[in-house]
Design a protein around this motif. Structure first.
Motif, PDB file in Angstrom:
ATOM      1  N   ILE A 226       1.018  -1.181  -0.113  1.00 42.79           N
ATOM      2  CA  ILE A 226       0.022  -0.057  -0.076  1.00 42.79           C
ATOM      3  C   ILE A 226       0.649   1.356   0.046  1.00 42.79           C
ATOM      4  O   ILE A 226       1.934   1.251   0.864  1.00 42.79           O
ATOM      5  CB  ILE A 226      -1.059   0.061   1.005  1.00 42.79           C
ATOM      6  N   ARG A 227       0.693   2.218  -0.827  1.00 42.14           N
ATOM      7  CA  ARG A 227       1.456   3.236  -0.994  1.00 42.14           C
ATOM      8  C   ARG A 227       0.794   4.419  -0.361  1.00 42.14           C
ATOM      9  O   ARG A 227      -0.639   4.641  -0.767  1.00 42.14           O
ATOM     10  CB  ARG A 227       1.908   3.537  -2.350  1.00 42.14           C
ATOM     11  N   ILE A 228       1.314   5.208   0.525  1.00 43.95           N
ATOM     12  CA  ILE A 228       0.570   6.638   1.158  1.00 43.95           C
ATOM     13  C   ILE A 228       1.329   7.760   0.492  1.00 43.95           C
ATOM     14  O   ILE A 228       2.511   7.897   0.899  1.00 43.95           O
ATOM     15  CB  ILE A 228       0.567   6.361   2.571  1.00 43.95           C
ATOM     16  N   ASN A 229       0.632   8.714  -0.131  1.00 47.84           N
ATOM     17  CA  ASN A 229       1.405   9.710  -0.754  1.00 47.84           C
ATOM     18  C   ASN A 229       1.323  10.786   0.031  1.00 47.84           C
ATOM     19  O   ASN A 229       1.582  12.060  -0.600  1.00 47.84           O
ATOM     20  CB  ASN A 229       0.676   9.873  -2.236  1.00 47.84           C
ATOM     21  N   LYS A 230       1.024  10.952   1.149  1.00 50.01           N
ATOM     22  CA  LYS A 230       1.079  12.131   1.953  1.00 50.01           C
ATOM     23  C   LYS A 230       1.544  11.796   3.543  1.00 50.01           C
ATOM     24  O   LYS A 230       1.446  10.897   4.051  1.00 50.01           O
ATOM     25  CB  LYS A 230      -0.387  12.644   2.265  1.00 50.01           C
ATOM     26  N   THR A 231       2.751  12.439   3.749  1.00 45.05           N
ATOM     27  CA  THR A 231       3.506  12.338   5.068  1.00 45.05           C
ATOM     28  C   THR A 231       2.740  12.490   6.436  1.00 45.05           C
ATOM     29  O   THR A 231       3.120  12.146   7.362  1.00 45.05           O
ATOM     30  CB  THR A 231       4.914  13.030   4.967  1.00 45.05           C
ATOM     31  N   GLY A 232       1.618  13.148   6.092  1.00 48.23           N
ATOM     32  CA  GLY A 232       0.893  13.553   7.422  1.00 48.23           C
ATOM     33  C   GLY A 232       0.047  12.474   7.866  1.00 48.23           C
ATOM     34  O   GLY A 232      -0.705  12.507   8.840  1.00 48.23           O
ATOM     35  N   ILE A 233      -0.307  11.410   6.925  1.00 49.63           N
ATOM     36  CA  ILE A 233      -1.154  10.436   7.380  1.00 49.63           C
ATOM     37  C   ILE A 233      -0.407   9.432   7.998  1.00 49.63           C
ATOM     38  O   ILE A 233       0.954   9.045   7.526  1.00 49.63           O
ATOM     39  CB  ILE A 233      -1.836   9.712   5.893  1.00 49.63           C
ATOM     40  N   THR A 234      -1.002   9.141   9.117  1.00 52.09           N
ATOM     41  CA  THR A 234      -0.183   8.159  10.184  1.00 52.09           C
ATOM     42  C   THR A 234      -0.780   6.962  10.506  1.00 52.09           C
ATOM     43  O   THR A 234      -0.542   6.079  11.594  1.00 52.09           O
ATOM     44  CB  THR A 234       0.528   8.738  11.284  1.00 52.09           C
ATOM     45  N   SER A 235      -1.784   6.415   9.769  1.00 57.95           N
ATOM     46  CA  SER A 235      -2.636   5.120  10.113  1.00 57.95           C
ATOM     47  C   SER A 235      -3.078   4.880   8.685  1.00 57.95           C
ATOM     48  O   SER A 235      -3.702   5.768   7.786  1.00 57.95           O
ATOM     49  CB  SER A 235      -3.690   5.618  11.170  1.00 57.95           C
ATOM     50  N   LYS A 236      -3.539   3.594   8.843  1.00 59.04           N
ATOM     51  CA  LYS A 236      -4.127   2.947   7.665  1.00 59.04           C
ATOM     52  C   LYS A 236      -4.869   1.669   7.889  1.00 59.04           C
ATOM     53  O   LYS A 236      -4.417   0.683   8.425  1.00 59.04           O
ATOM     54  CB  LYS A 236      -3.229   2.554   6.509  1.00 59.04           C
ATOM     55  N   LYS A 237      -6.128   1.503   7.610  1.00 61.25           N
ATOM     56  CA  LYS A 237      -6.973   0.491   7.763  1.00 61.25           C
ATOM     57  C   LYS A 237      -6.866  -0.483   6.881  1.00 61.25           C
ATOM     58  O   LYS A 237      -7.141  -0.188   5.740  1.00 61.25           O
ATOM     59  CB  LYS A 237      -8.419   0.642   8.154  1.00 61.25           C
ATOM     60  N   ILE A 238      -6.292  -1.767   6.630  1.00 60.28           N
ATOM     61  CA  ILE A 238      -6.303  -2.965   5.693  1.00 60.28           C
ATOM     62  C   ILE A 238      -7.542  -3.813   6.077  1.00 60.28           C
ATOM     63  O   ILE A 238      -7.703  -4.285   7.272  1.00 60.28           O
ATOM     64  CB  ILE A 238      -4.993  -3.600   5.844  1.00 60.28           C
ATOM     65  N   LYS A 239      -8.445  -4.022   4.965  1.00 59.83           N
ATOM     66  CA  LYS A 239      -9.603  -4.724   5.151  1.00 59.83           C
ATOM     67  C   LYS A 239      -9.365  -5.958   4.190  1.00 59.83           C
ATOM     68  O   LYS A 239      -8.668  -6.235   3.715  1.00 59.83           O
ATOM     69  CB  LYS A 239     -10.691  -3.944   4.730  1.00 59.83           C
ATOM     70  N   LYS A 240     -10.531  -6.877   4.472  1.00 60.18           N
ATOM     71  CA  LYS A 240     -10.760  -8.285   3.620  1.00 60.18           C
ATOM     72  C   LYS A 240      -9.486  -9.042   3.863  1.00 60.18           C
ATOM     73  O   LYS A 240      -9.083  -9.908   3.028  1.00 60.18           O
ATOM     74  CB  LYS A 240     -10.988  -7.728   2.081  1.00 60.18           C
ATOM     75  N   LEU A 241      -9.047  -9.221   4.979  1.00 57.66           N
ATOM     76  CA  LEU A 241      -7.925 -10.092   5.502  1.00 57.66           C
ATOM     77  C   LEU A 241      -8.692 -11.428   5.787  1.00 57.66           C
ATOM     78  O   LEU A 241      -9.784 -11.622   6.240  1.00 57.66           O
ATOM     79  CB  LEU A 241      -7.227  -9.623   6.749  1.00 57.66           C
ATOM     80  N   LYS A 242      -7.675 -12.534   6.090  1.00 59.33           N
ATOM     81  CA  LYS A 242      -8.309 -13.890   6.348  1.00 59.33           C
ATOM     82  C   LYS A 242      -8.578 -13.936   7.755  1.00 59.33           C
ATOM     83  O   LYS A 242      -7.424 -13.514   8.579  1.00 59.33           O
ATOM     84  CB  LYS A 242      -7.398 -15.029   5.660  1.00 59.33           C
ATOM     85  N   ALA A 243      -9.595 -14.471   8.349  1.00 58.56           N
ATOM     86  CA  ALA A 243      -9.744 -14.558   9.983  1.00 58.56           C
ATOM     87  C   ALA A 243      -8.876 -15.922  10.368  1.00 58.56           C
ATOM     88  O   ALA A 243      -8.755 -16.692   9.628  1.00 58.56           O
ATOM     89  CB  ALA A 243     -11.214 -14.803  10.105  1.00 58.56           C
ATOM     90  N   GLY A 244      -8.285 -15.355  11.480  1.00 62.72           N
ATOM     91  CA  GLY A 244      -7.576 -16.459  12.053  1.00 62.72           C
ATOM     92  C   GLY A 244      -6.092 -16.629  11.566  1.00 62.72           C
ATOM     93  O   GLY A 244      -5.552 -17.454  12.072  1.00 62.72           O
ATOM     94  N   ARG A 245      -5.609 -15.745  10.706  1.00 58.95           N
ATOM     95  CA  ARG A 245      -4.410 -15.685  10.039  1.00 58.95           C
ATOM     96  C   ARG A 245      -3.429 -14.816  10.691  1.00 58.95           C
ATOM     97  O   ARG A 245      -4.121 -13.808  11.072  1.00 58.95           O
ATOM     98  CB  ARG A 245      -4.414 -15.539   8.450  1.00 58.95           C
ATOM     99  N   LYS A 246      -1.979 -15.143  10.862  1.00 58.12           N
ATOM    100  CA  LYS A 246      -1.210 -14.144  11.552  1.00 58.12           C
ATOM    101  C   LYS A 246      -0.494 -13.467  10.330  1.00 58.12           C
ATOM    102  O   LYS A 246      -0.210 -13.975   9.095  1.00 58.12           O
ATOM    103  CB  LYS A 246       0.008 -15.118  12.096  1.00 58.12           C
ATOM    104  N   TYR A 247      -0.669 -12.222  10.325  1.00 61.97           N
ATOM    105  CA  TYR A 247       0.015 -11.351   9.412  1.00 61.97           C
ATOM    106  C   TYR A 247       1.175 -10.499   9.845  1.00 61.97           C
ATOM    107  O   TYR A 247       1.136 -10.240  10.974  1.00 61.97           O
ATOM    108  CB  TYR A 247      -1.129 -10.312   8.717  1.00 61.97           C
TER     109      TYR A 247
END
Length: 575
Positions: A526-547
């Motif tokens: 994931i590319r974030i094009n603004k330095t002021g952003i300091t969080s990102k929500k990642i969705k549609k992941l596999k339940a029960g999996r270690k990331y």
């Protein structure tokens, strides 16, 4: 009025006594059995004892008529034990427990199986109902683990203690204690041992470039620090039966807690011909493990775990004395030896300090016609709070690369060279732990993350798979990086939080996440094009999996992007 005051006085005294008793019991549980918070949970013998009927064919040797035994109270099995250094530190009772553990490991109860007579090893027969203390059991267990680091079964199996008694003709009871071992999950221990053997060479490559033992120690310190991630999931779980406590976890999964780091250092340093020991104790209020290293007739304290954390200078705990470790070194947690730690040599060496070893390394490099950048010039790029289980610093004399490779080399153009883990036992290691730690070969959900959090319209998702291979990138190892602050887990989501980086020229961030701990397969960016952003929500992941998640910064020079090194990865299990 006087009677009322007297009653109140007595009430408060009784209340204080009750609260005092609770406090004493709490302190006792932490200091002597029960689960010690942090990376090193201790074993409470009372939780292992099982009251049961001992099979009749196991009671051979008991004289029912006279109520006596025809053997010594302690059934000494140590003649068949594979003895090592840590075995030599034990008393006779502890050596017997050690030997029973070795014998029980030869006939482990299958996962989901039931213990039978052939799985039992006799530990004790005599008049003492509770002959084993927590101190004795934990010392024996640590000894057998550290003498057999490649054999993960000693760490991953519960050592159950079935007990029973028989009453003789004289009315006196004779107590019996047996032992059997049963894994906490389904493992292929032979494959895991083979994987460790295959994985070690990748960690040794860089250290073998020096012929000086102290320099080899420094290079190995850096390779371990930059190749292994601290296993926060294991730490939070606070279970002693986790691969995070094993050499296998350190070398094959590249994720462990303090005793995994300590085992990895001793094991690998011995492969280089050096001498090191694991020290067991606690740091602050947490159970902890570290090393002592032998150089020129003197011992030195070394804590790779603490040196791997952001907030330290990377070498705060390199080659110190025991006196320094037992004080609040640089305002950090005090190290206190316990259990086997009290029997390991005290460190008093002062010659091979970090600064002196750097001088030796540079002199050796000059003599061989090579030049290396000083570790001190590479350190201090990241800052923040850190302790055991925190984030790891990027500074290192080994300069580990952005792909967490074990040899830590980069080429002249600044492009990272990854270690080929296909031949190091990494894949075999995953197969060995089929149900608990292996990453599934199921295909990931390749759909792009379509959602955009408020204020993050410039964030772009891109999928990068195929063992994580990318086109050539320009890496500036001196470029200011950022670091992960925390990973917040939701339902099939992870919210990534990181530190804001406002250094000149920085245009944004790149986040990578994967179920592969070394980011070779199933990698998404994931590319974030603004330095002021300091969080990102990642969705549609596999339940029960270690990331696993990591981050870096990028600049733009005309049409070329220039990247910093990757931060150390954090891991979390998705709900």
């Amino acid at each position: 009025m006087n009677k009322k005051r007297c009653r109140l006085f007595i009430f408060f005294i009784l209340l204080s006594l009750i609260l005092g008793l609770f406090k004493v019991n709490d302190i006792g549980a932490k200091a002597y059995g029960g689960s010690v918070p942090g990376g090193m949970p201790q074993i409470d013998v009372s939780e292992l004892v099982e009251e049961c009927d001992i099979p009749a064919d196991l009671l051979a040797g008991f004289d029912a008529e006279n109520g006596t035994t025809r053997i010594n109270p302690w059934v000494l099995n140590n003649g068949g034990a594979s003895e090592g250094y840590y075995y030599s530190l034990l008393d006779e009772t502890e050596k017997n427990l050690y030997a029973c553990m070795v014998e029980a490991a030869r006939k482990i109860v299958p996962y989901n199986g039931t213990a039978k007579a052939e799985n039992y090893v006799k530990v004790y027969e005599g008049e003492d109902e509770n002959p084993i203390t927590n101190e004795q059991f934990n010392r024996a267990r640590y000894a057998v683990i550290y003498d057999h680091m490649e054999d993960a079964e000693f760490s991953l199996c519960q050592m159950k203690l079935p007990s029973g008694s028989e009453e003789g003709a004289d009315g006196k009871a004779t107590y019996f204690i047996y032992m059997y071992m049963k894994p906490d999950a389904e493992y292929d221990f032979a494959a895991m041992k083979s994987a460790v053997t295959n994985a070690k060479e990748a960690f040794l490559v860089r250290s073998k470039t020096s012929n000086i033992k102290a320099v080899q120690e420094l290079l190995l310190h850096d390779v371990i620090s930059h190749s292994i991630s601290y296993d926060t999931v294991c730490e939070r779980g606070n279970s002693p039966y986790d691969t995070g406590h094993t050499l296998y976890g350190a070398l094959c999964e590249k994720s462990c807690v303090c005793d995994g780091y300590a085992q990895a250092f001793e094991y690998l340093y011995k492969e280089l011909g050096g001498s090191a020991r694991v020290v067991v104790g606690q740091a602050g209020t947490s159970g902890h493990a570290w090393n002592v290293v032998y150089l020129d007739d003197s011992w030195y304290e070394l804590d790779v775990t603490f040196d791997s954390q952001v907030g330290n200078s990377c070498y705060d705990y390199f080659n110190r004395t025991t006196a320094e470790f037992s004080s609040n070194l640089n305002g950090k947690a005090k190290h206190e030896r316990k259990y086997l730690g009290n029997s390991v040599p005290v460190a008093s060496g002062t010659k091979y300090t970090y600064d002196y070893v750097v001088v030796l390394r540079n002199e050796e490099a000059q003599q061989s016609g090579e030049t290396e950048e000083s570790s001190e010039n590479k350190s201090g790029e990241d800052s923040g709070d850190g302790g055991e289980g925190g984030e790891k610093s990027q500074a290192s004399s080994g300069d580990a690369n952005s792909s967490n490779s074990a040899d830590g080399k980069t080429d002249g153009a600044g492009e990272s060279d990854s270690v080929n883990n296909d031949d190091s036992g990494g894949n075999e290691a995953e197969k060995a732990d089929g149900t608990k730690n292996a990453v599934s070969d199921d295909k990931e959900d390749n759909s792009a993350n379509q959602s955009s959090d408020s204020g993050q319209e410039d964030a772009k998702d891109s999928s990068e798979s195929g063992k994580g291979k990318q086109k050539a990138e320009k890496i500036d190892k001196k470029q200011k990086n950022t670091s992960l602050k925390k990973l917040k887990v939701g339902k099939r989501t992870i919210t990534v939080h990181w530190k804001k980086q406002t250094a000149k020229g920085i245009k944004g961030y790149e986040i990578q996440y994967s179920t592969d701990r070394i980011f070779e397969k199933r990698v998404k960016t994931i590319r974030i094009n603004k330095t002021g952003i300091t969080s990102k929500k990642i969705k549609k992941l596999k339940a029960g999996r270690k990331y696993y998640v990591r981050i870096r910064t990028f600049k733009k020079t005309k049409a070329v992007k220039v990247y910093s090194r990757w931060s150390k990865a954090k891991s979390v299990k998705v709900k």
